[in-house]
Write an enzyme that holds these catalytic residues in place. Structure first.
Site, PDB file in Angstrom:
ATOM      1  N   HIS A 141       0.896  -1.029  -0.040  1.00  0.00           N
ATOM      2  CA  HIS A 141      -0.012  -0.006   0.062  1.00  0.00           C
ATOM      3  C   HIS A 141       0.798   1.141   0.103  1.00  0.00           C
ATOM      4  O   HIS A 141       0.679   2.165  -0.695  1.00  0.00           O
ATOM      5  CB  HIS A 141      -0.930  -0.034   1.361  1.00  0.00           C
ATOM      6  CG  HIS A 141      -1.919  -1.098   1.268  1.00  0.00           C
ATOM      7  ND1 HIS A 141      -3.343  -0.886   1.409  1.00  0.00           N
ATOM      8  CD2 HIS A 141      -1.936  -2.271   0.780  1.00  0.00           C
ATOM      9  CE1 HIS A 141      -4.096  -1.810   1.143  1.00  0.00           C
ATOM     10  NE2 HIS A 141      -3.155  -2.860   0.844  1.00  0.00           N
ATOM     11  N   ASP A 151      -5.551   5.520   3.306  1.00  0.00           N
ATOM     12  CA  ASP A 151      -5.509   3.898   2.921  1.00  0.00           C
ATOM     13  C   ASP A 151      -6.867   3.529   3.719  1.00  0.00           C
ATOM     14  O   ASP A 151      -7.562   3.993   4.794  1.00  0.00           O
ATOM     15  CB  ASP A 151      -4.339   3.293   3.613  1.00  0.00           C
ATOM     16  CG  ASP A 151      -4.415   1.878   3.067  1.00  0.00           C
ATOM     17  OD1 ASP A 151      -3.814   1.582   1.974  1.00  0.00           O
ATOM     18  OD2 ASP A 151      -4.815   0.852   3.725  1.00  0.00           O
ATOM     19  N   HIS A 173       1.942 -14.263  -6.804  1.00  0.00           N
ATOM     20  CA  HIS A 173       0.907 -14.399  -5.834  1.00  0.00           C
ATOM     21  C   HIS A 173      -0.316 -13.398  -6.458  1.00  0.00           C
ATOM     22  O   HIS A 173      -1.402 -13.531  -5.933  1.00  0.00           O
ATOM     23  CB  HIS A 173       0.870 -14.154  -4.242  1.00  0.00           C
ATOM     24  CG  HIS A 173       1.296 -12.577  -4.093  1.00  0.00           C
ATOM     25  ND1 HIS A 173       2.014 -11.826  -4.743  1.00  0.00           N
ATOM     26  CD2 HIS A 173       0.732 -11.623  -3.068  1.00  0.00           C
ATOM     27  CE1 HIS A 173       2.224 -10.453  -4.254  1.00  0.00           C
ATOM     28  NE2 HIS A 173       1.354 -10.694  -3.321  1.00  0.00           N
ATOM     29  N   GLU A 227       2.636  -4.030 -12.348  1.00  0.00           N
ATOM     30  CA  GLU A 227       3.944  -3.910 -12.537  1.00  0.00           C
ATOM     31  C   GLU A 227       4.343  -4.942 -13.709  1.00  0.00           C
ATOM     32  O   GLU A 227       5.059  -4.683 -14.576  1.00  0.00           O
ATOM     33  CB  GLU A 227       4.847  -4.161 -11.141  1.00  0.00           C
ATOM     34  CG  GLU A 227       4.723  -3.209 -10.291  1.00  0.00           C
ATOM     35  CD  GLU A 227       5.282  -3.378  -8.832  1.00  0.00           C
ATOM     36  OE1 GLU A 227       5.888  -4.319  -8.656  1.00  0.00           O
ATOM     37  OE2 GLU A 227       4.994  -2.621  -7.947  1.00  0.00           O
ATOM     38  N   GLU A 243      -7.597 -10.610  -1.862  1.00  0.00           N
ATOM     39  CA  GLU A 243      -8.224 -10.730  -3.251  1.00  0.00           C
ATOM     40  C   GLU A 243      -7.526 -11.061  -4.367  1.00  0.00           C
ATOM     41  O   GLU A 243      -7.860 -10.954  -5.435  1.00  0.00           O
ATOM     42  CB  GLU A 243      -8.800  -9.394  -3.267  1.00  0.00           C
ATOM     43  CG  GLU A 243      -8.029  -8.120  -4.327  1.00  0.00           C
ATOM     44  CD  GLU A 243      -6.715  -7.993  -3.823  1.00  0.00           C
ATOM     45  OE1 GLU A 243      -6.280  -8.568  -2.714  1.00  0.00           O
ATOM     46  OE2 GLU A 243      -6.081  -7.220  -4.307  1.00  0.00           O
TER      47      GLU A 243
END
Ligand SMILES: O=c1ccn([C@@H]2O[C@H](COP(=O)(O)OP(=O)(O)O[C@H]3O[C@H](CO)[C@@H](O)[C@H](O)[C@H]3O)[C@@H](O)[C@H]2O)c(=O)[nH]1
Length: 475
Positions: free
Chosen positions: A5, A109, A352, A360, A376
């Site tokens: 994050h 956040d 993952h 990216e 998620e």
């Protein structure tokens, strides 16, 4: 307070700063050095450091999810962050007390839902950042509307949702969503997050129109607030360019980091696209048995690899390091993942599927071998492989309780070979490269994300000047 994050929020800060906006990053002592290390070239970004509360359950100095010795401490960690509210409000007060520094918004956040109350107190609009993509967020919502009893489904039963062009399984969802455990400690946290979102002014999303524009209306409808797609945030980062121009040492260090040198050698010997990069983000936990199967699978596949290992307990099988030393590099440290992914020697990414890793990889035109591990990530994995067709999935079996079983080395080997050398891998690579081109166009001058970011700042500043504070974008 998690690298997955923090990094995109830092990219956002730099993108805002390069447009002349002043940014104050509020963080805690143990998180400050990482932020400072990534942010040496922006004089309009400042840091405000507030103390992290001492709580019994957490080890001393543990101020980031990545420092947690066990995933079981995630909920106590989130609860501890609630104690940051008072010092956070002290910083807001200080900023508001001076006319020249009154904030035009707070970007928070999602895991800090209490900031909505602080924003209300000071009459500052709160903008939420979740780190997730648009479609995975919409899918989560659609599932609860269209599949009321997800926990009673079998793992193998396909879930077809309206406007989602690929089937899902229940285990693609975060486990608190499908386990059917009403006492799950994440549920009250999720409920607070949702409530805070519905009282927020807007949402910034690390995605771009050309990738996920079709799902924005559903997202806005679900979040009851406006979404600004301003990504991929990593591509806004001009600081690398600035560093190049200034001849800074940081650039030299990057060029001479051992793994980049190693990749240069592989590039020289084998040409482009032959190395697979293996990394599972900043939070995944893996058993030593699973690590061993990965090691054997990578060895069997015969493909050059760079593998970032986070485990402190795993030791390779006897003789393994010797057997793979010519074509494998194991790194047990924090790496510059983006620097690795953009290296031309890289031809695939076993990941993952944290949303940052997905973006990216795609931004660099690298196809993904998707192996989700939690949160998620199952949705991101299926979306990338079956929706965007820019990757393949590692087949993971489940036991009677639907817990993931250890993936065997032969499965890992076959998946790596298919991604790097098979027909499906070739198609996924072409698709990833096409999406990479679109991603770069989105952040270029006049691209969709570039314009959205300008629009966001304009909306906040103009309305502040005219009305004293930003207008409600819903109105
Ligand atoms: O050695 C390392 C390890 C990681 N990274 C970076 O760390 C970030 C990791 O982010 P991500 O790939 O999204 O993984 P997580 O850290 O697992 O991210 C969390 O946050 C994401 C965004 O909300 C969610 O999608 C994930 O499910 C959640 O686990 C990426 O930018 C990586 O480039 C490095 O630079 N070097």
């Amino acid at each position: 307070m998690a690298q997955g994050h923090t990094l995109p929020l830092l990219d956002l800060s730099k993108a805002l700063a390069s447009r002349g906006t002043r940014v104050t990053i509020i963080t805690t002592p143990a998180n400050a050095p990482f932020i400072l290390s990534k942010n040496s070239t922006h004089p309009t970004i400042s840091l405000s450091i507030i103390p992290f509360p001492k709580v019994e359950e957490l080890p001393e100095g543990c101020e980031n999810v990545n420092h947690l010795p066990s995933p079981d401490l995630f909920v106590p960690f989130i609860n501890a962050t609630k104690l940051l509210q008072q010092p956070f409000e002290d910083v807001l007060k200080e900023l508001c007390d001076s006319d020249s520094t009154t904030p035009i918004c707070v970007i928070s956040d999602m895991f800090l839902p209490w900031t909505v109350d602080s924003c209300c107190l000071f009459d500052i609009p709160r903008i939420v950042f979740s780190g997730m993509g648009v479609l995975p967020t919409v899918i989560e919502r659609n599932a609860s509307l269209h599949v009321p009893c997800i926990s009673s489904l079998l793992h193998s039963e396909p879930i077809n949702l309206p406007s989602v062009p690929f089937p899902l399984n229940k285990t693609d969802f975060p486990d608190f969503a499908w386990r059917g455990d009403e006492e799950h400690p994440m549920l009250p946290i999720i409920s607070e997050i949702k409530q805070a979102e519905s009282h927020s002014w807007g949402y910034v999303v690390n995605s771009f129109e050309e990738l996920e524009g079709d799902h924005v209306a559903a997202f806005e409808n679900h979040k009851e607030t406006k979404a600004w797609l301003v990504g991929p945030l990593l591509l806004h980062d001009q600081s690398k360019q600035d560093l190049m121009n200034s001849g800074s040492k940081d650039v030299d260090q990057k060029q001479f980091s051992p793994y980049i040198k190693w990749l240069d050698q592989k590039m020289e010997g084998l040409g482009p696209g032959n190395v697979i990069y293996v990394a599972f983000g900043s939070q995944s936990y893996m058993t030593d048995l699973q690590m061993e199967e990965i090691a054997l699978g990578l060895e069997m596949a015969g493909q050059p690899f760079i593998w970032v290992v986070r485990s402190r307990t795993w030791v390779p099988p006897v003789g393994w390091e010797d057997r793979v030393k010519e074509r494998g590099l194991v790194i047990r440290d924090w790496v510059d993942q983006r620097g690795i992914l953009e290296h031309p020697a890289i031809g695939g990414f076993l990941t993952h599927c944290g949303w940052n890793s997905v973006l990216e990889g795609l931004s660099m035109g690298v196809p993904l071998l998707a192996w989700p591990m939690g949160a998620e990530q199952g949705l991101n994995a299926r979306y990338t492989a079956m929706g965007l067709k820019a990757g393949l999935m590692v087949l993971q079996e489940r036991d009677a309780k639907d817990d993931p079983m250890t993936v065997q080395h032969n499965v890992i080997c076959d998946s790596v070979k298919e991604l790097m050398r098979g027909d499906q891998g070739k198609k996924a690579r072409e698709r990833a490269q096409e999406l990479g081109r679109k991603a770069r166009q989105a952040v270029e001058k006049g691209g969709s994300s570039d314009k959205k970011l300008d629009e966001l700042i304009e909306c906040l500043t103009l309305k502040t000047r005219i009305q004293g504070r930003p207008a409600d974008p819903k109105g």
